[in-house]
Each structure stands twice: as structure tokens, then as C-alpha cells.
Write a protein that holds these residues in place. Structure first.
Motif, PDB file in Angstrom:
ATOM      1  N   SER A  55     -41.587 -42.653   7.028  1.00 25.43           N
ATOM      2  CA  SER A  55     -41.988 -43.566   5.951  1.00 25.43           C
ATOM      3  C   SER A  55     -41.449 -44.956   6.231  1.00 25.43           C
ATOM      4  CB  SER A  55     -41.478 -43.079   4.586  1.00 25.43           C
ATOM      5  OG  SER A  55     -40.075 -43.195   4.489  1.00 25.43           O
ATOM      6  N   VAL A  56     -42.157 -45.931   5.680  1.00 17.71           N
ATOM      7  CA  VAL A  56     -41.751 -47.327   5.757  1.00 17.71           C
ATOM      8  C   VAL A  56     -41.575 -47.838   4.338  1.00 17.71           C
ATOM      9  CG1 VAL A  56     -42.330 -49.620   6.648  1.00 17.71           C
ATOM     10  CG2 VAL A  56     -43.186 -47.576   7.829  1.00 17.71           C
ATOM     11  N   CYS A  57     -40.485 -48.548   4.108  1.00 19.28           N
ATOM     12  CA  CYS A  57     -40.298 -49.258   2.842  1.00 19.28           C
ATOM     13  C   CYS A  57     -40.329 -48.266   1.660  1.00 19.28           C
ATOM     14  CB  CYS A  57     -41.372 -50.338   2.737  1.00 19.28           C
ATOM     15  SG  CYS A  57     -41.169 -51.546   1.435  1.00 19.28           S
ATOM     16  N   ARG A  87     -31.552 -37.622   3.744  1.00 14.84           N
ATOM     17  CA  ARG A  87     -31.157 -39.012   3.503  1.00 14.84           C
ATOM     18  C   ARG A  87     -32.343 -39.921   3.785  1.00 14.84           C
ATOM     19  NH1 ARG A  87     -27.313 -40.280   7.527  1.00 14.84           N
ATOM     20  NH2 ARG A  87     -28.361 -38.636   8.707  1.00 14.84           N
ATOM     21  N   LEU A  88     -32.494 -40.968   2.983  1.00 14.99           N
ATOM     22  CA  LEU A  88     -33.633 -41.868   3.097  1.00 14.99           C
ATOM     23  C   LEU A  88     -33.193 -43.321   3.130  1.00 14.99           C
ATOM     24  CD1 LEU A  88     -36.041 -40.324   0.427  1.00 14.99           C
ATOM     25  CD2 LEU A  88     -36.296 -40.186   2.914  1.00 14.99           C
ATOM     26  N   ALA A  89     -33.981 -44.125   3.842  1.00 15.27           N
ATOM     27  CA  ALA A  89     -33.871 -45.580   3.770  1.00 15.27           C
ATOM     28  C   ALA A  89     -35.111 -46.103   3.074  1.00 15.27           C
ATOM     29  CB  ALA A  89     -33.763 -46.179   5.175  1.00 15.27           C
ATOM     30  N   THR A  90     -34.968 -47.240   2.411  1.00 15.00           N
ATOM     31  CA  THR A  90     -36.117 -47.868   1.749  1.00 15.00           C
ATOM     32  C   THR A  90     -35.848 -49.370   1.664  1.00 15.00           C
ATOM     33  OG1 THR A  90     -37.596 -47.712  -0.168  1.00 15.00           O
ATOM     34  CG2 THR A  90     -35.216 -47.622  -0.621  1.00 15.00           C
ATOM     35  N   HIS A  91     -36.800 -50.113   1.128  1.00 15.99           N
ATOM     36  CA  HIS A  91     -36.621 -51.557   0.965  1.00 15.99           C
ATOM     37  C   HIS A  91     -35.380 -51.815   0.111  1.00 15.99           C
ATOM     38  CE1 HIS A  91     -37.354 -55.717  -0.080  1.00 15.99           C
ATOM     39  NE2 HIS A  91     -38.361 -55.750   0.788  1.00 15.99           N
ATOM     40  N   ASP A 132     -33.147 -37.931   9.539  1.00 17.14           N
ATOM     41  CA  ASP A 132     -32.461 -36.756   9.007  1.00 17.14           C
ATOM     42  C   ASP A 132     -33.383 -35.560   9.234  1.00 17.14           C
ATOM     43  OD1 ASP A 132     -31.074 -34.821   7.644  1.00 17.14           O
ATOM     44  OD2 ASP A 132     -30.653 -36.074   5.887  1.00 17.14           O
ATOM     45  N   GLY A 133     -33.057 -34.738  10.206  1.00 12.26           N
ATOM     46  CA  GLY A 133     -33.946 -33.656  10.589  1.00 12.26           C
ATOM     47  C   GLY A 133     -35.226 -34.235  11.161  1.00 12.26           C
ATOM     48  N   ASN A 134     -36.350 -33.779  10.637  1.00 14.21           N
ATOM     49  CA  ASN A 134     -37.626 -34.295  11.138  1.00 14.21           C
ATOM     50  C   ASN A 134     -38.206 -35.404  10.246  1.00 14.21           C
ATOM     51  OD1 ASN A 134     -38.410 -32.729   8.933  1.00 14.21           O
ATOM     52  ND2 ASN A 134     -40.355 -32.162   9.879  1.00 14.21           N
ATOM     53  N   VAL A 135     -37.364 -35.929   9.359  1.00 16.21           N
ATOM     54  CA  VAL A 135     -37.770 -37.030   8.480  1.00 16.21           C
ATOM     55  C   VAL A 135     -37.073 -38.305   8.932  1.00 16.21           C
ATOM     56  CG1 VAL A 135     -37.683 -37.948   6.123  1.00 16.21           C
ATOM     57  CG2 VAL A 135     -38.196 -35.517   6.508  1.00 16.21           C
ATOM     58  N   VAL A 136     -37.867 -39.342   9.193  1.00 16.88           N
ATOM     59  CA  VAL A 136     -37.309 -40.642   9.547  1.00 16.88           C
ATOM     60  C   VAL A 136     -37.911 -41.674   8.602  1.00 16.88           C
ATOM     61  CG1 VAL A 136     -39.035 -40.978  11.378  1.00 16.88           C
ATOM     62  CG2 VAL A 136     -36.950 -42.353  11.370  1.00 16.88           C
ATOM     63  N   SER A 137     -37.054 -42.506   8.037  1.00 18.65           N
ATOM     64  CA  SER A 137     -37.497 -43.502   7.063  1.00 18.65           C
ATOM     65  C   SER A 137     -36.870 -44.839   7.407  1.00 18.65           C
ATOM     66  CB  SER A 137     -37.111 -43.072   5.644  1.00 18.65           C
ATOM     67  OG  SER A 137     -35.716 -42.793   5.571  1.00 18.65           O
ATOM     68  N   SER A 138     -37.538 -45.901   6.982  1.00 21.88           N
ATOM     69  CA  SER A 138     -37.038 -47.228   7.329  1.00 21.88           C
ATOM     70  C   SER A 138     -36.989 -48.116   6.102  1.00 21.88           C
ATOM     71  CB  SER A 138     -37.921 -47.881   8.394  1.00 21.88           C
ATOM     72  OG  SER A 138     -39.155 -48.288   7.845  1.00 21.88           O
ATOM     73  N   GLN A 139     -36.278 -49.222   6.252  1.00 26.16           N
ATOM     74  CA  GLN A 139     -36.256 -50.237   5.216  1.00 26.16           C
ATOM     75  C   GLN A 139     -37.624 -50.920   5.168  1.00 26.16           C
ATOM     76  OE1 GLN A 139     -32.669 -52.472   6.342  1.00 26.16           O
ATOM     77  NE2 GLN A 139     -31.651 -51.595   4.563  1.00 26.16           N
ATOM     78  N   GLY A 140     -37.679 -52.114   4.616  1.00 24.65           N
ATOM     79  CA  GLY A 140     -38.957 -52.713   4.298  1.00 24.65           C
ATOM     80  C   GLY A 140     -39.710 -53.371   5.437  1.00 24.65           C
ATOM     81  N   VAL A 141     -41.003 -53.263   5.391  1.00 19.66           N
ATOM     82  CA  VAL A 141     -41.992 -54.042   6.119  1.00 19.66           C
ATOM     83  C   VAL A 141     -41.722 -54.033   7.630  1.00 19.66           C
ATOM     84  CG1 VAL A 141     -43.390 -56.139   5.943  1.00 19.66           C
ATOM     85  CG2 VAL A 141     -41.991 -55.475   4.019  1.00 19.66           C
ATOM     86  N   SER A 142     -41.068 -55.060   8.170  1.00 21.75           N
ATOM     87  CA  SER A 142     -40.895 -55.146   9.622  1.00 21.75           C
ATOM     88  C   SER A 142     -39.997 -54.041  10.167  1.00 21.75           C
ATOM     89  CB  SER A 142     -40.325 -56.510  10.022  1.00 21.75           C
ATOM     90  OG  SER A 142     -38.997 -56.660   9.538  1.00 21.75           O
ATOM     91  N   ALA A 143     -39.160 -53.439   9.328  1.00 21.18           N
ATOM     92  CA  ALA A 143     -38.298 -52.349   9.793  1.00 21.18           C
ATOM     93  C   ALA A 143     -39.115 -51.158  10.269  1.00 21.18           C
ATOM     94  CB  ALA A 143     -37.335 -51.915   8.685  1.00 21.18           C
ATOM     95  N   GLY A 144     -40.351 -51.055   9.789  1.00 21.44           N
ATOM     96  CA  GLY A 144     -41.219 -49.972  10.243  1.00 21.44           C
ATOM     97  C   GLY A 144     -41.522 -50.045  11.723  1.00 21.44           C
ATOM     98  N   ILE A 145     -41.489 -51.242  12.303  1.00 19.69           N
ATOM     99  CA  ILE A 145     -41.702 -51.383  13.746  1.00 19.69           C
ATOM    100  C   ILE A 145     -40.544 -50.768  14.498  1.00 19.69           C
ATOM    101  CG2 ILE A 145     -41.940 -53.051  15.629  1.00 19.69           C
ATOM    102  CD1 ILE A 145     -43.319 -54.919  13.586  1.00 19.69           C
TER     103      ILE A 145
END
Length: 200
Positions: free
Chosen positions: A107-109, A125-129, A152-165
Motif C-alpha cells: 500500500s501507498v499512503c 505494522r503499517l506506514a501511512t501518510h 511486515d511479513g508479506n505486507v509492505v506499506s509506505s508513507q505518502g505519495v512519492s514514498a510509494g516509489i
């Protein structure tokens, strides 16, 4: 070869979709150039009608929730549309179903909200904007702050917008190799050096 589905919905943040899309399709192009089976990247939505993103960009889905192939990777963007999408039972049921079968869920943002609402992020555990961290914590998610992306396991999450790159490049390294991820980074000339850094 990996089958990768990028979720599209009204109100998604443009770069949350297009950033990972660029990384993943550039990676695929390099694989094909080198004689390896390329990954396939599809834009998946509830229907085939155009999806209007948060700032007006329109996207044409390749497949619907009902007719896409089995997905190895699911990418969930964020944006203002996640607030409505988090109450969309059709979307959440689809995400829970395909995410349970996928090797990776990303996921992104504020796409992290959809992972949480679908149950895919239970115990993860998750990251978000940064402006959504408190709200996601109030909803019961385990939010990691000040991390560009979190796996975290097979879930990867990022902070906002450009962090998705950044997150997508890391994911390419997991799907193939860090060397291939570095080649992809060079290919897209991703070497952030923003102006006006003192003002950030």
C-alpha cells in the motif's frame, strides 16, 4: 513472471498509482530486454469505466474485480478516495480475497486504511501518510511513524505519495534481486535531489 494488480478507484492519489506502476513496468521492461520472463502489470477496478483520480487524471482499467487473472502482487494506492473506499464492501471483499492468495500486498499512503479495513493488515505494522498516522492509530492499526516504508511479513506499506516509489523499488528487489532493483532505479533515473530543501 509475476502478475501484479494495481488497484484503481475514484479519488486515488495520482502518484500513488503511477509511481509504483512506473517502477514495476520499468522493471518488467528490463527483464524482457535481458531475455527473462517479464512481469505483467494490470490496472484493476470494480468496472472498466474510467476512474477519476483525486486531481482529475482519468485511468482506464485493464480488468475488473470479476475477470482479472490470479494476482501474485496487489498494490493499493491512497488518496482522499480511501475514505469512501473503506466503506465499499465490494472493494474490501475483493481485496481480502485476492490479498489472502497473493505473495505480496503493498500500500501507498492512506491505502493502508484499506489494508486495515479489509483485515489484511491484522497483526501487521503499517506506514501511512504522516498526516493520517494518528487517525489510523485511532482505528486500531499498529502504525510505524517516521519510516519511509515498512515490511511486515508479506505486507509492505509506505508513507505518502512519492514514498510509494521507494517501496516499489524495494519490492522489485524482493521479487527479483537488489541488483535488478538498482538497475531499475538507474533506468528511471530516480535519484531525488529536490530544490528548496531548507524549507521542508
Amino acid at each position: 513472471m509475476n502478475m501484479i494488480g494495481v488497484l484503481a478507484f475514484d479519488g486515488a492519489e495520482e502518484l500513488d498509482v503511477v509511481g509504483p506502476w512506473e517502477v514495476l513496468t520499468a522493471s518488467s521492461a528490463l527483464l524482457e530486454r535481458d531475455g527473462a520472463p517479464p512481469d505483467q502489470v494490470l490496472l484493476v477496478a470494480a468496472g472498466l469505466e474510467p476512474v477519476r483520480c483525486r486531481k482529475g487524471m482519468r485511468l482506464l482499467p485493464d480488468a475488473t474485480f470479476a475477470d482479472h487473472p490470479r494476482l501474485d502482487v496487489v498494490v493499493v494506492p491512497g488518496g482522499d478516495g480511501t475514505l469512501l473506499a473503506s466503506a465499499d464492501r465490494l472493494l474490501l471483499d475483493w481485496l481480502a480475497r485476492v490479498g489472502a492468495e497473493a505473495s505480496w500486498v503493498a500500500s501507498v499512503c492512506t491505502g493502508a486504511l484499506l489494508l486495515h479495513a479489509s483485515g489484511l493488515a491484522a497483526g501487521k505494522r503499517l506506514a501511512t501518510h504522516r498526516v493520517f498516522e494518528d487517525r489510523l492509530t485511532e482505528l486500531g492499526a499498529d502504525v510505524v511513524r517516521d519510516a519511509r516504508w515498512v515490511a511486515d511479513g508479506n505486507v509492505v506499506s509506505s508513507q505518502g505519495v512519492s514514498a510509494g516509489i521507494d517501496m516499489a523499488l524495494w519490492l522489485v528487489g524482493q521479487l527479483h534481486s537488489p541488483r535488478h532493483a538498482r538497475a531499475t532505479q538507474r533506468y528511471i533515473q530516480y535519484d531525488p535531489a529536490p530544490p528548496y530543501q531548507a524549507d521542508v
